[in-house]
Enzyme design. Structure first.
Site, PDB file in Angstrom:
ATOM      1  N   ASP A 165      -7.541   4.044   0.556  1.00  0.00           N
ATOM      2  CA  ASP A 165      -6.706   4.494   1.667  1.00  0.00           C
ATOM      3  C   ASP A 165      -7.591   4.990   2.815  1.00  0.00           C
ATOM      4  O   ASP A 165      -8.347   5.942   2.645  1.00  0.00           O
ATOM      5  CB  ASP A 165      -5.825   5.624   1.108  1.00  0.00           C
ATOM      6  CG  ASP A 165      -4.913   6.235   2.143  1.00  0.00           C
ATOM      7  OD1 ASP A 165      -5.001   5.858   3.320  1.00  0.00           O
ATOM      8  OD2 ASP A 165      -4.115   7.089   1.745  1.00  0.00           O
ATOM      9  N   ASN A 211       2.356   1.358   4.413  1.00  0.00           N
ATOM     10  CA  ASN A 211       2.629   0.091   5.109  1.00  0.00           C
ATOM     11  C   ASN A 211       2.343   0.200   6.614  1.00  0.00           C
ATOM     12  O   ASN A 211       3.007  -0.442   7.428  1.00  0.00           O
ATOM     13  CB  ASN A 211       4.060  -0.399   4.849  1.00  0.00           C
ATOM     14  CG  ASN A 211       4.330  -1.838   5.287  1.00  0.00           C
ATOM     15  OD1 ASN A 211       5.406  -2.172   5.769  1.00  0.00           O
ATOM     16  ND2 ASN A 211       3.355  -2.717   5.140  1.00  0.00           N
ATOM     17  N   CYS A 255      -1.338   0.805   7.467  1.00  0.00           N
ATOM     18  CA  CYS A 255      -2.781   0.548   7.590  1.00  0.00           C
ATOM     19  C   CYS A 255      -3.200  -0.691   6.795  1.00  0.00           C
ATOM     20  O   CYS A 255      -3.366  -1.770   7.360  1.00  0.00           O
ATOM     21  CB  CYS A 255      -3.594   1.762   7.123  1.00  0.00           C
ATOM     22  SG  CYS A 255      -3.310   3.257   8.091  1.00  0.00           S
ATOM     23  N   ARG A 256      -3.352  -0.539   5.479  1.00  0.00           N
ATOM     24  CA  ARG A 256      -3.938  -1.624   4.681  1.00  0.00           C
ATOM     25  C   ARG A 256      -3.052  -2.858   4.555  1.00  0.00           C
ATOM     26  O   ARG A 256      -3.492  -3.986   4.827  1.00  0.00           O
ATOM     27  CB  ARG A 256      -4.290  -1.110   3.267  1.00  0.00           C
ATOM     28  CG  ARG A 256      -5.442  -0.157   3.232  1.00  0.00           C
ATOM     29  CD  ARG A 256      -5.532   0.556   1.898  1.00  0.00           C
ATOM     30  NE  ARG A 256      -4.417   1.490   1.723  1.00  0.00           N
ATOM     31  CZ  ARG A 256      -4.201   2.219   0.650  1.00  0.00           C
ATOM     32  NH1 ARG A 256      -5.009   2.094  -0.387  1.00  0.00           N
ATOM     33  NH2 ARG A 256      -3.181   3.055   0.593  1.00  0.00           N
ATOM     34  N   SER A 257      -1.800  -2.673   4.117  1.00  0.00           N
ATOM     35  CA  SER A 257      -1.006  -3.873   3.802  1.00  0.00           C
ATOM     36  C   SER A 257      -0.601  -4.703   5.021  1.00  0.00           C
ATOM     37  O   SER A 257      -0.501  -5.931   4.880  1.00  0.00           O
ATOM     38  CB  SER A 257       0.195  -3.534   2.903  1.00  0.00           C
ATOM     39  OG  SER A 257       1.082  -2.621   3.493  1.00  0.00           O
ATOM     40  N   CYS A 266       0.869  -1.183   0.000  1.00  0.00           N
ATOM     41  CA  CYS A 266       0.000   0.000   0.000  1.00  0.00           C
ATOM     42  C   CYS A 266       0.905   1.231   0.000  1.00  0.00           C
ATOM     43  O   CYS A 266       2.061   1.147  -0.415  1.00  0.00           O
ATOM     44  CB  CYS A 266      -0.966  -0.027   1.177  1.00  0.00           C
ATOM     45  SG  CYS A 266      -0.177  -0.021   2.804  1.00  0.00           S
TER      46      CYS A 266
HETATM   47  P1  4NP Z   1      -1.723   2.787   4.109  1.00  0.00           P
HETATM   48  O1  4NP Z   1      -2.318   4.152   4.680  1.00  0.00           O
HETATM   49  O2  4NP Z   1      -1.173   3.109   2.741  1.00  0.00           O
HETATM   50  O3  4NP Z   1      -2.926   1.895   4.041  1.00  0.00           O
HETATM   51  O4  4NP Z   1      -0.674   2.336   5.091  1.00  0.00           O
HETATM   52  C1  4NP Z   1      -1.573   5.338   4.719  1.00  0.00           C
HETATM   53  C2  4NP Z   1      -0.676   5.548   5.735  1.00  0.00           C
HETATM   54  C3  4NP Z   1       0.040   6.733   5.795  1.00  0.00           C
HETATM   55  C4  4NP Z   1      -0.128   7.700   4.819  1.00  0.00           C
HETATM   56  C5  4NP Z   1      -1.024   7.478   3.787  1.00  0.00           C
HETATM   57  C6  4NP Z   1      -1.748   6.291   3.738  1.00  0.00           C
HETATM   58  N1  4NP Z   1       0.586   8.920   4.875  1.00  0.00           N
HETATM   59  O5  4NP Z   1       0.337   9.801   4.040  1.00  0.00           O
HETATM   60  O6  4NP Z   1       1.450   9.081   5.759  1.00  0.00           O
END
Ligand code: 4NP
Length: 178
Positions: A150, A28, A30-32, A25
Site C-alpha cells: 500500500d 481502489n 491507488c494500486r488497483s 486493493c
Molecule cells: P489503495 O491505497 O488500496 O492502493 O487504493 C489506499 C487508498 C486509501 C486508503 C488506504 C490505501 N485509505 O486508508 O483511505
C-alpha cells in the site's frame, strides 16, 4: 502456515486466459486503478479479449477519482486513470468474474473471507463456481515477495516502485496467457 491464494499457479484456471478479471486493493484509488490499466494494456498487446475492472475492499472512497499521485505516476507511463470512479468489491463480483486478484495479504484474506461466507451461505455452490482468488503478483518471477504494498502513506518514489511492480506483474500474466 502463511495464507496463500486458493489457486496455485499451475492450476488450469489461471494458466488459461480468463474472460474476466477484477483487480482489488484496499481503497481502489491507488494500486488497483493503475493495475487495471496496466493489465488492460498488456492483454491488448497480447491480442487477448478480456473484461478487466478494479475495486477496493474498503468503502471510504466509493465514487471518488484516484489519488492525485497515482494519476500522475500512471500518466507518466501512458496510463490514463483520472476518469476512474472507485467501487467496493461485493458478493456478486464472485459470480461475475473468473479471477479476482488481490494486491496484498490483507486484501487476499478479506477476499477469501467473502468467498468462504458465500460458500457457507449456499451449500450447493463449490469453490470452482465462484471467482478464483489469487495475488496480482503471483505470476511474477521478478520479485521475491508477491505482495504489492500500500503506497497511500508513502511518497512519489513509493508510487513509482509500486507501478514498477504492477507493470512487471501485468506483463507476467500476459506472458502466461498468450
Ligand atoms: P489503495 O491505497 O488500496 O492502493 O487504493 C489506499 C487508498 C486509501 C486508503 C488506504 C490505501 N485509505 O486508508 O483511505
Amino acid at each position: 502456515m502463511p495464507q496463500t491464494s486458493d489457486n496455485p499457479l499451475n492450476h488450469h484456471r489461471t494458466a488459461n486466459a480468463p474472460k474476466s478479471v477484477l483487480v482489488v486493493c484496499l481503497g481502489n484509488i491507488c494500486r488497483s486503478p493503475m493495475a487495471e490499466e496496466a493489465l488492460k494494456q498488456q492483454v491488448a498487446i497480447a491480442g487477448i479479449d478480456m473484461d478487466i475492472q478494479s475495486a477496493g475492499t474498503g468503502d471510504w472512497h466509493i465514487g471518488e477519482t484516484p489519488d492525485s499521485r497515482a494519476i500522475k505516476t500512471a500518466k507518466s507511463r501512458g496510463y490514463h486513470i483520472s476518469k476512474h470512479k472507485a467501487a467496493q468489491v461485493n458478493k456478486a463480483d464472485f459470480g461475475k468474474y473468473d479471477i479476482i486478484m488481490a494486491m496484498d495479504d490483507q486484501n487476499l484474506a478479506d477476499l477469501l473471507e467473502i468467498k468462504e461466507n458465500l460458500l457457507n451461505e449456499n451449500k450447493s455452490l463449490s469453490s470452482d463456481d465462484l471467482a478464483h482468488v489469487v495475488l496480482f503478483g503471483e505470476a511474477d518471477p521478478n520479485y521475491a515477495t508477491k505482495y504489492i504494498p500500500d503506497p497511500y502513506q508513502g511518497n512519489e518514489a513509493d508510487f513509482e516502485q509500486v507501478l514498477d511492480r504492477i507493470e512487471s506483474a501485468a506483463n507476467s500474466w500476459a506472458e502466461l496467457w498468450r
